[in-house]
Design a protein around this motif. Structure first.
Motif, PDB file in Angstrom:
ATOM      1  N   VAL A   1       8.861   6.911   7.780  1.00  0.00           N
ATOM      2  CA  VAL A   1       8.212   7.078   6.572  1.00  0.00           C
ATOM      3  C   VAL A   1       9.848   6.514   5.786  1.00  0.00           C
ATOM      4  O   VAL A   1       9.294   6.155   4.140  1.00  0.00           O
ATOM      5  N   PHE A   2      11.095   6.259   5.538  1.00  0.00           N
ATOM      6  CA  PHE A   2      12.083   5.888   5.375  1.00  0.00           C
ATOM      7  C   PHE A   2      11.585   4.027   4.751  1.00  0.00           C
ATOM      8  O   PHE A   2      12.482   3.742   4.109  1.00  0.00           O
TER       9      PHE A   2
ATOM     10  N   ALA B   1       7.454  -2.115  -0.763  1.00  0.00           N
ATOM     11  CA  ALA B   1       6.465  -2.524   0.211  1.00  0.00           C
ATOM     12  C   ALA B   1       5.279  -2.579   0.371  1.00  0.00           C
ATOM     13  O   ALA B   1       4.312  -3.610   0.769  1.00  0.00           O
ATOM     14  N   VAL B   2       4.603  -1.389  -0.411  1.00  0.00           N
ATOM     15  CA  VAL B   2       4.041  -1.525  -0.635  1.00  0.00           C
ATOM     16  C   VAL B   2       2.696  -2.062  -1.928  1.00  0.00           C
ATOM     17  O   VAL B   2       1.193  -2.692  -1.031  1.00  0.00           O
ATOM     18  N   ALA B   3       3.552  -2.865  -2.893  1.00  0.00           N
ATOM     19  CA  ALA B   3       3.327  -4.137  -3.595  1.00  0.00           C
ATOM     20  C   ALA B   3       2.586  -5.145  -3.001  1.00  0.00           C
ATOM     21  O   ALA B   3       2.194  -5.755  -2.865  1.00  0.00           O
ATOM     22  N   GLU B   4       3.544  -5.027  -1.877  1.00  0.00           N
ATOM     23  CA  GLU B   4       3.369  -6.047  -0.995  1.00  0.00           C
ATOM     24  C   GLU B   4       2.292  -6.318   0.243  1.00  0.00           C
ATOM     25  O   GLU B   4       1.519  -7.297   0.541  1.00  0.00           O
ATOM     26  N   ALA B   5       2.444  -5.290   0.671  1.00  0.00           N
ATOM     27  CA  ALA B   5       1.052  -4.785   1.777  1.00  0.00           C
ATOM     28  C   ALA B   5      -0.271  -4.655   0.723  1.00  0.00           C
ATOM     29  O   ALA B   5      -1.725  -5.498   1.980  1.00  0.00           O
ATOM     30  N   THR B   6      -0.686  -4.597  -0.183  1.00  0.00           N
ATOM     31  CA  THR B   6      -2.030  -4.155  -1.475  1.00  0.00           C
ATOM     32  C   THR B   6      -2.068  -4.986  -2.325  1.00  0.00           C
ATOM     33  O   THR B   6      -3.208  -5.696  -2.359  1.00  0.00           O
TER      34      THR B   6
ATOM     35  N   PHE C   1       1.287   6.260  -8.773  1.00  0.00           N
ATOM     36  CA  PHE C   1       2.081   6.939  -7.938  1.00  0.00           C
ATOM     37  C   PHE C   1       3.679   6.789  -8.377  1.00  0.00           C
ATOM     38  O   PHE C   1       3.752   5.651  -8.741  1.00  0.00           O
ATOM     39  N   ASP C   2       4.308   7.361  -8.626  1.00  0.00           N
ATOM     40  CA  ASP C   2       5.723   7.548  -9.135  1.00  0.00           C
ATOM     41  C   ASP C   2       6.330   6.958  -8.854  1.00  0.00           C
ATOM     42  O   ASP C   2       7.646   6.067  -8.693  1.00  0.00           O
ATOM     43  N   GLY C   3       5.991   7.070  -7.079  1.00  0.00           N
ATOM     44  CA  GLY C   3       7.218   6.693  -6.165  1.00  0.00           C
ATOM     45  C   GLY C   3       6.565   7.426  -4.560  1.00  0.00           C
ATOM     46  O   GLY C   3       5.278   7.883  -4.607  1.00  0.00           O
ATOM     47  N   PRO C   4       7.726   6.709  -3.427  1.00  0.00           N
ATOM     48  CA  PRO C   4       7.318   6.998  -2.179  1.00  0.00           C
ATOM     49  C   PRO C   4       7.319   8.824  -2.204  1.00  0.00           C
ATOM     50  O   PRO C   4       6.175   9.072  -0.937  1.00  0.00           O
ATOM     51  N   PRO C   5       7.595   9.542  -3.279  1.00  0.00           N
ATOM     52  CA  PRO C   5       7.545  10.658  -2.681  1.00  0.00           C
ATOM     53  C   PRO C   5       5.997  11.503  -3.051  1.00  0.00           C
ATOM     54  O   PRO C   5       5.285  12.155  -1.805  1.00  0.00           O
ATOM     55  N   ALA C   6       5.457  10.731  -3.807  1.00  0.00           N
ATOM     56  CA  ALA C   6       4.188  10.714  -3.990  1.00  0.00           C
ATOM     57  C   ALA C   6       3.025  10.812  -3.353  1.00  0.00           C
ATOM     58  O   ALA C   6       1.944  11.339  -2.931  1.00  0.00           O
ATOM     59  N   MET C   7       3.989   9.107  -3.338  1.00  0.00           N
ATOM     60  CA  MET C   7       2.503   8.892  -1.563  1.00  0.00           C
ATOM     61  C   MET C   7       2.741   9.905  -0.595  1.00  0.00           C
ATOM     62  O   MET C   7       1.215   9.984  -0.563  1.00  0.00           O
TER      63      MET C   7
END
Length: 211
Positions: free
Chosen positions: A47-48, A54-59, A70-76
């Motif tokens: 999770v860290f 990373a999400v932008a690159e993956a999608t 999403f505001d960031g990883p915690p929101a995801m």
């Protein structure tokens, strides 16, 4: 002088409705794409390692697009946790509230949904928590208490303190869940502990089946 017709143009209204529908579809698709990527990242690297970059690159989405949803990883992470809880509630929606096996069904659905993707769900439980309720979701303690009270009213069970029994059952379940999320229990041991929660509630609160 005749009054001006101010009724909406049906063609314009239809076009607007179609645009709104497309926007909703596109939003849902992008949100699902982001969460699928987040789940893969957590599963593969922990999770860290989850980040907007990373999400932008993956999608293939831009970082701005990711931030739009999403505001960031915690929101995801929170959204992933809520998805799992939502699937559990969808599965138990048709259970008979007064059924003698309803709590077993609730526990089984919970174990199966969490263990369906253990590597991800263990981490989301620890970071986002497991008990997140929207207005549509009922607290587990309420579900358990309704079941015990209904069975008690039918003369199927007896308790010294039915409210305490419900609280004990849910508390034991939550302990099992967080123990599993922390790695103290395997998936199989988690299932055993969840099944045991009802027995513990009965044993500690003078509960017994009368039929």
């Amino acid at each position: 002088m005749p009054e001006k017709d101010v009724s909406p143009d049906p063609d314009v209204s239809a076009t607007t409705a179609a645009r709104k529908k497309r926007a909703v579809v596109e939003r849902d698709r992008a949100r699902s794409q982001i969460l699928d990527a987040a789940r893969d990242i957590i599963r593969d690297n922990g999770v860290f390692s989850l980040s907007v970059v990373a999400v932008a690159e993956a999608t293939g989405l831009t970082r701005t697009s990711v931030y739009r949803y999403f505001d960031g990883p915690p929101a995801m992470v929170e959204a992933l946790a809520e998805e799992t809880v939502g699937r559990i509630y969808a599965r138990i929606a048709d259970l008979d509230v007064a059924g003698s096996r309803s709590l077993d069904g609730y526990g089984r659905a919970t174990v199966e949904e969490y263990c369906n993707d253990s590597e991800v769900n263990r981490q989301t439980v620890l970071l986002a928590g497991a008990q997140r309720f929207s207005d549509e979701l009922v607290d587990p303690e309420v579900i358990v208490l309704e079941n015990l009270r209904a069975r008690q009213a039918q003369g199927l069970v007896e308790f010294d303190d039915v409210e305490l029994a419900a609280r004990v059952i849910v508390t034991y379940f939550r302990g099992a869940l967080y123990g599993w999320a922390s790695g103290l229990y395997t998936d199989e041991e988690f299932a055993v502990e969840v099944a045991r929660s009802t027995d513990v509630g009965f044993a500690l609160c003078g509960g017994k089946e009368t039929l």
